[in-house]
Design an enzyme around this catalytic site. Structure first.
Site, mmCIF file in Angstrom:
data_model
loop_
_atom_site.group_PDB
_atom_site.id
_atom_site.type_symbol
_atom_site.label_atom_id
_atom_site.label_comp_id
_atom_site.label_asym_id
_atom_site.label_seq_id
_atom_site.Cartn_x
_atom_site.Cartn_y
_atom_site.Cartn_z
ATOM 1 N N SER A 71 -4.981 16.371 -20.600
ATOM 2 C CA SER A 71 -4.196 16.930 -19.316
ATOM 3 C C SER A 71 -3.606 15.909 -18.748
ATOM 4 C CB SER A 71 -5.130 17.646 -18.345
ATOM 5 O OG SER A 71 -6.326 16.940 -17.822
ATOM 6 N N ASP A 81 -4.894 6.442 -7.788
ATOM 7 C CA ASP A 81 -4.850 8.052 -7.578
ATOM 8 C C ASP A 81 -5.801 8.401 -6.465
ATOM 9 O OD1 ASP A 81 -7.226 7.830 -8.775
ATOM 10 O OD2 ASP A 81 -6.935 8.946 -10.229
ATOM 11 N N CYS A 138 2.150 -3.770 6.981
ATOM 12 C CA CYS A 138 1.594 -3.213 5.665
ATOM 13 C C CYS A 138 1.280 -1.709 5.763
ATOM 14 C CB CYS A 138 0.113 -4.147 5.690
ATOM 15 S SG CYS A 138 -1.149 -3.400 6.876
ATOM 16 N N CYS A 174 -4.292 15.857 -7.492
ATOM 17 C CA CYS A 174 -3.286 16.395 -8.471
ATOM 18 C C CYS A 174 -4.103 17.530 -9.319
ATOM 19 C CB CYS A 174 -3.005 15.305 -9.591
ATOM 20 S SG CYS A 174 -1.625 14.150 -9.053
ATOM 21 N N CYS A 180 -2.318 -3.532 14.374
ATOM 22 C CA CYS A 180 -2.618 -3.009 13.050
ATOM 23 C C CYS A 180 -4.074 -3.881 12.677
ATOM 24 C CB CYS A 180 -1.524 -3.524 11.896
ATOM 25 S SG CYS A 180 -2.369 -3.534 10.187
ATOM 26 N N CYS A 208 -3.089 -6.669 9.789
ATOM 27 C CA CYS A 208 -2.096 -7.522 9.801
ATOM 28 C C CYS A 208 -1.305 -7.623 11.157
ATOM 29 C CB CYS A 208 -0.801 -7.435 8.886
ATOM 30 S SG CYS A 208 0.018 -5.835 9.495
#
Lengths: 98, 270
Positions: free
Chosen positions: B71, B132, B172, B189, B246, B249
């Site tokens: 797949s 992913d 970032c 997915c 943040c 950063c």
């Protein structure tokens, strides 16, 4: 004004573009969001989170609310930011697929 | 004008770069001298690896702990039908060396996490994140910011892709998305599907950013996120600015090491 919806938020709504009309004086981003959520209540649980810090007006930490491309929390007054009739608003979440 | 560091074979192979004023022999030599760590050898990693190999990036690391499934082949174009069941790092490495023997390939058959990321990141000039899942993406971001390593981010969902580039000192990924969605909020997915050619475009943009960085040429996506919609065939740009708050950063970062963050759930910094 127009809402543009991205990724899973658009999928939940079943559309990626929603026009809203606000009748009151000096409408805000929050008013436009209320109108959007009234039409698409399925977005409520994705976009709103209980117990979020006041600085994000109850918006989930992974959802960017953009006014003409810019984040309303870091560049404006959050949901209290006034919006004009031609404004483009967006709900923009991260995606992770690779 | 020729550069003595390029062999006659290399001058031939890279001739379309070498004749460009914006690249030239110096830009090509920079590419040959560069090292890139490619996180994920899947949909995004495939075009990234193919174009970095073709461009002659001298050393490429491939990080993936998966094996090829049938797949995957609808979009992961460095793997072939005969590779089903093999480690992705193996088939991807063979694709790269088959395309360009100039490229040294490091195979890292492992899952990138807070324990494994730091040494890897420090060993490369630039990281390309085509993973992913959100935990890996936040690990890559935080490790690269702490180490001062530039990285290119790309991610896909159904018909949509996002890409941005982090350069040390700039904003970032956490400046845009301080936390990941709650697990289960956004289907993956396998659940929701993905247009097979989508990672070809988004991975192509990621490879473009990496190549530009080394030449160097052009304007990087270091102050914006490019959003691509394959269905509408439109692009949007979301400005990316440094968030003073943040945790990684910002002006007073609270994350000094990866031990400060739990890379599960929303990857939030408590």
């Amino acid at each position: 004004m127009q809402w543009k919806l991205f990724a899973d938020i658009a999928e939940r709504a079943g559309t990626d573009a929603v026009a809203v009309r606000l009748d009151g004086d000096d409408p805000t981003v929050g008013d436009a969001l209320d109108a959007l959520l009234e039409t698409y209540p399925a977005l409520r649980e994705r976009v709103l989170v209980d117990g979020e810090p006041e600085s994000r007006d109850g918006i989930a930490p992974d959802v960017n609310v953009l006014l003409d491309g810019a984040d309303v929390f870091t560049t404006a007054d959050g949901l209290a930011t006034e919006v004009s009739e031609g404004a483009e608003l967006a709900l923009f979440p991260p995606v992770s697929g690779g | 004008m020729t550069d003595l560091s390029l062999s006659p074979t290399q001058l031939d192979r890279y001739s379309r770069h070498v004749i460009m004023d914006e690249v030239g022999p110096d830009g090509q030599a920079n590419l040959l001298d560069a090292s890139v760590c490619c996180v994920g050898a899947g949909g995004l990693g495939s075009p990234v690896l193919a174009y970095l190999a073709a461009a002659g990036v001298g050393r490429v690391g491939i990080v993936d702990d998966d094996t090829v499934e049938r797949s995957n082949l609808q979009r992961q174009v460095v793997h072939g039908d005969a590779d089903v069941g093999r480690p992705k790092v193996d088939s991807a490495a063979e694709f790269v060396t088959g395309l360009n023997p100039d490229v040294t390939v490091d195979r890292h058959e492992l899952r990138l996490d807070a324990d494994t990321v730091t040494d890897l990141v420090a060993d490369y000039d630039l990281v390309v994140d085509g993973s992913d899942n959100f935990p890996t993406r936040y690990v890559v971001n935080d490790a690269c910011v702490i180490d001062g390593t530039p990285f290119v981010h790309g991610a896909i969902y159904r018909f949509e892709g996002q890409a941005t580039t982090y350069l040390p000192g700039g904003p970032c990924y956490r400046c845009v998305f301080p936390e990941a969605p709650e697990p289960g909020t956004v289907p993956d997915c396998a659940t929701t599907g993905v247009l097979g050619v989508l990672p070809g475009v988004v991975g192509g943009i990621m490879a473009t950013e990496a190549v530009k960085h080394f030449v160097p040429v052009g304007d990087p996506l270091d102050d914006r996120m490019l959003v691509y919609d394959a269905a509408d065939m439109t692009t949007d740009e979301v400005p990316v600015a440094k968030n003073p708050d943040c945790p990684v950063c910002g002006d007073q970062p609270t994350v000094r090491s990866l031990d400060d963050v739990s890379y599960s759930g929303t990857c939030a910094v408590e």
